[in-house]
Enzyme design. Sequence first.
Site, PDB file in Angstrom:
ATOM      1  N   ARG A  58       0.827  -1.207   0.000  1.00 39.63           N
ATOM      2  CA  ARG A  58       0.000   0.000   0.000  1.00 39.63           C
ATOM      3  C   ARG A  58       0.865   1.262   0.000  1.00 39.63           C
ATOM      4  O   ARG A  58       0.544   2.248  -0.684  1.00 39.63           O
ATOM      5  CB  ARG A  58      -0.918  -0.013   1.222  1.00 39.63           C
ATOM      6  CG  ARG A  58      -1.901   1.151   1.299  1.00 39.63           C
ATOM      7  CD  ARG A  58      -2.920   0.903   2.395  1.00 39.63           C
ATOM      8  NE  ARG A  58      -3.879   1.990   2.511  1.00 39.63           N
ATOM      9  CZ  ARG A  58      -3.766   2.993   3.374  1.00 39.63           C
ATOM     10  NH1 ARG A  58      -2.723   3.045   4.194  1.00 39.63           N
ATOM     11  NH2 ARG A  58      -4.685   3.941   3.413  1.00 39.63           N
ATOM     12  N   HIS A  62       0.435   4.175  -2.794  1.00 45.70           N
ATOM     13  CA  HIS A  62       0.089   5.537  -2.391  1.00 45.70           C
ATOM     14  C   HIS A  62       1.195   6.527  -2.732  1.00 45.70           C
ATOM     15  O   HIS A  62       0.922   7.706  -2.954  1.00 45.70           O
ATOM     16  CB  HIS A  62      -0.242   5.584  -0.903  1.00 45.70           C
ATOM     17  CG  HIS A  62      -1.643   5.152  -0.600  1.00 45.70           C
ATOM     18  ND1 HIS A  62      -2.474   5.837   0.268  1.00 45.70           N
ATOM     19  CD2 HIS A  62      -2.383   4.119  -1.068  1.00 45.70           C
ATOM     20  CE1 HIS A  62      -3.656   5.232   0.319  1.00 45.70           C
ATOM     21  NE2 HIS A  62      -3.612   4.193  -0.476  1.00 45.70           N
ATOM     22  N   ASP A  63       2.427   6.067  -2.754  1.00 45.81           N
ATOM     23  CA  ASP A  63       3.508   6.954  -3.169  1.00 45.81           C
ATOM     24  C   ASP A  63       3.463   7.198  -4.671  1.00 45.81           C
ATOM     25  O   ASP A  63       3.495   8.341  -5.130  1.00 45.81           O
ATOM     26  CB  ASP A  63       4.858   6.366  -2.771  1.00 45.81           C
ATOM     27  CG  ASP A  63       6.010   7.267  -3.196  1.00 45.81           C
ATOM     28  OD1 ASP A  63       6.000   8.458  -2.814  1.00 45.81           O
ATOM     29  OD2 ASP A  63       6.917   6.815  -3.921  1.00 45.81           O
ATOM     30  N   VAL A  66       0.818   9.633  -6.358  1.00 45.67           N
ATOM     31  CA  VAL A  66       0.846  11.076  -6.094  1.00 45.67           C
ATOM     32  C   VAL A  66       2.185  11.622  -6.587  1.00 45.67           C
ATOM     33  O   VAL A  66       3.213  11.463  -5.936  1.00 45.67           O
ATOM     34  CB  VAL A  66       0.648  11.382  -4.594  1.00 45.67           C
ATOM     35  CG1 VAL A  66       0.659  12.893  -4.359  1.00 45.67           C
ATOM     36  CG2 VAL A  66      -0.660  10.772  -4.096  1.00 45.67           C
ATOM     37  N   GLY A  68       4.095  10.473  -8.815  1.00 42.10           N
ATOM     38  CA  GLY A  68       5.050   9.456  -9.241  1.00 42.10           C
ATOM     39  C   GLY A  68       5.767   8.747  -8.104  1.00 42.10           C
ATOM     40  O   GLY A  68       5.660   9.122  -6.935  1.00 42.10           O
ATOM     41  N   ASP A  70       8.395   8.541  -6.127  1.00 40.91           N
ATOM     42  CA  ASP A  70       9.513   9.418  -5.767  1.00 40.91           C
ATOM     43  C   ASP A  70       9.748   9.501  -4.265  1.00 40.91           C
ATOM     44  O   ASP A  70      10.492  10.365  -3.791  1.00 40.91           O
ATOM     45  CB  ASP A  70       9.265  10.828  -6.315  1.00 40.91           C
ATOM     46  CG  ASP A  70       7.976  11.457  -5.784  1.00 40.91           C
ATOM     47  OD1 ASP A  70       7.286  10.808  -4.955  1.00 40.91           O
ATOM     48  OD2 ASP A  70       7.653  12.588  -6.186  1.00 40.91           O
ATOM     49  N   SER A  72       7.946  10.637  -2.025  1.00 37.82           N
ATOM     50  CA  SER A  72       7.399  11.842  -1.391  1.00 37.82           C
ATOM     51  C   SER A  72       6.511  11.489  -0.201  1.00 37.82           C
ATOM     52  O   SER A  72       6.394  12.257   0.757  1.00 37.82           O
ATOM     53  CB  SER A  72       6.619  12.679  -2.403  1.00 37.82           C
ATOM     54  OG  SER A  72       5.583  11.916  -3.011  1.00 37.82           O
ATOM     55  N   ASN A  91      -3.930   8.706   4.225  1.00 35.44           N
ATOM     56  CA  ASN A  91      -2.659   8.150   4.695  1.00 35.44           C
ATOM     57  C   ASN A  91      -2.630   8.179   6.219  1.00 35.44           C
ATOM     58  O   ASN A  91      -3.246   7.360   6.874  1.00 35.44           O
ATOM     59  CB  ASN A  91      -1.494   8.945   4.092  1.00 35.44           C
ATOM     60  CG  ASN A  91      -1.385   8.766   2.586  1.00 35.44           C
ATOM     61  OD1 ASN A  91      -1.535   7.665   2.080  1.00 35.44           O
ATOM     62  ND2 ASN A  91      -1.121   9.837   1.865  1.00 35.44           N
ATOM     63  N   PRO A 160      -7.454   6.882  -5.187  1.00 35.25           N
ATOM     64  CA  PRO A 160      -8.862   6.489  -5.301  1.00 35.25           C
ATOM     65  C   PRO A 160      -9.455   6.158  -3.932  1.00 35.25           C
ATOM     66  O   PRO A 160      -8.875   5.393  -3.162  1.00 35.25           O
ATOM     67  CB  PRO A 160      -8.816   5.230  -6.188  1.00 35.25           C
ATOM     68  CG  PRO A 160      -7.493   5.290  -6.880  1.00 35.25           C
ATOM     69  CD  PRO A 160      -6.565   5.957  -5.918  1.00 35.25           C
ATOM     70  N   HIS A 190      -6.051  -6.303  -2.712  1.00 37.42           N
ATOM     71  CA  HIS A 190      -7.031  -6.288  -1.620  1.00 37.42           C
ATOM     72  C   HIS A 190      -7.394  -7.693  -1.159  1.00 37.42           C
ATOM     73  O   HIS A 190      -8.326  -7.860  -0.375  1.00 37.42           O
ATOM     74  CB  HIS A 190      -8.288  -5.530  -2.044  1.00 37.42           C
ATOM     75  CG  HIS A 190      -8.106  -4.051  -2.044  1.00 37.42           C
ATOM     76  ND1 HIS A 190      -9.043  -3.180  -2.567  1.00 37.42           N
ATOM     77  CD2 HIS A 190      -7.083  -3.276  -1.590  1.00 37.42           C
ATOM     78  CE1 HIS A 190      -8.605  -1.935  -2.439  1.00 37.42           C
ATOM     79  NE2 HIS A 190      -7.422  -1.977  -1.852  1.00 37.42           N
ATOM     80  N   SER A 253      -7.944 -15.888   4.880  1.00 40.86           N
ATOM     81  CA  SER A 253      -6.500 -15.883   4.571  1.00 40.86           C
ATOM     82  C   SER A 253      -6.050 -14.435   4.387  1.00 40.86           C
ATOM     83  O   SER A 253      -5.764 -13.992   3.270  1.00 40.86           O
ATOM     84  CB  SER A 253      -6.209 -16.706   3.310  1.00 40.86           C
ATOM     85  OG  SER A 253      -6.977 -16.241   2.216  1.00 40.86           O
TER      86      SER A 253
END
Length: 330
Positions: A58, A62-63, A66, A68, A70, A72, A91, A160, A190, A253
């Site tokens: 995740r 998430h990096d 946003v 690319g 990088d 951030s 986050n 999203p 997921h 599982s």
Amino acid sequence: FLFFLFYMSAQEAAIRHMGNDLEVGFYNQTCPRAEQIVADVVSRGIETNPRNAAGLIRLFFHDCFVNGCDASLLLDTTPSGESVEKDAGANGATLRGLDIIDEIKTQLEQQCPGTVSCADILAFASREAVARSGLSNYPVPAGRRDSLSSRVVDIPGNIPGAKLRLDAIVEIFTRKGLTIEEMVVLTGAHSVGASHCRFFDYRLYNFSTTHRRDPNLNTAYANFLSSMCPAQQFFLFAELIRGDQPVYFDHLSPNRLENTFYLKLLQGIALLESDQAMANTPGTREIVNRMAFNPGEWSNKFSQAMIRLGMVEVLTGIEGEIRKDCRAVN
């Protein structure tokens, strides 16, 4: 076995020519033990807490979504003083695995100072998390550099949300250069990890003006979720009872990446409405069906999609920097 070796060799050759100036084996000369150090630290982290595998995957997603891939997302502060990506509701306290990234960086700085970027660490760590969750290892092209900024205002429209319409999610993936099939394939992540009641309990108690409960939700599964996330009006101190208790995407599982996620979508067993929509929408239902009944195809496509995800808007060459500390610019 020989076929597998040939396949991996051909795969690596193809990746080397996918652009973005990234290369498999980027640190072979400058920090030859880099990927092994990442693998060792991730392995210990997942042994300590199996939920760290989903957390690392995740973090990578998430990096990358946003501005690319990088790193951030890892910044605690920036010279501008603006609120950073970590401060966003998407986050914040829900991020998991940051301590693992810190430990990797510490070891790599001792081994090869100023050499391995935090962005590459995230890419390697997510690969290890995938491999330790039941799928095959895959080559990760590297050479990313780290950003100098991180802004919470860049989150909206890029990450999203669980309530976002499927067509809007498709638009986000398309904008990142990823296909609809890759969106469906990557959402298979997921099958591991957990979410929290506030992201889906509206499906149980306040879905729409005509339906209290989401009609696409399997009845038995909905009853199970109601027991995990009691309605506030019916259960005194319900929010206190809930706390931060995880509700697993797959409670049978929870730490294994597998295509049963798609089989459950076809049965109305999905924690998030946005996931369920993939099985109910003509443009994605065929892909869901294919992934549900072809586990080998899904696992191969998942690895390829993770590689492609890692190429989104990367910084290379003299762009950005190689951070000494993943939480702060140099």
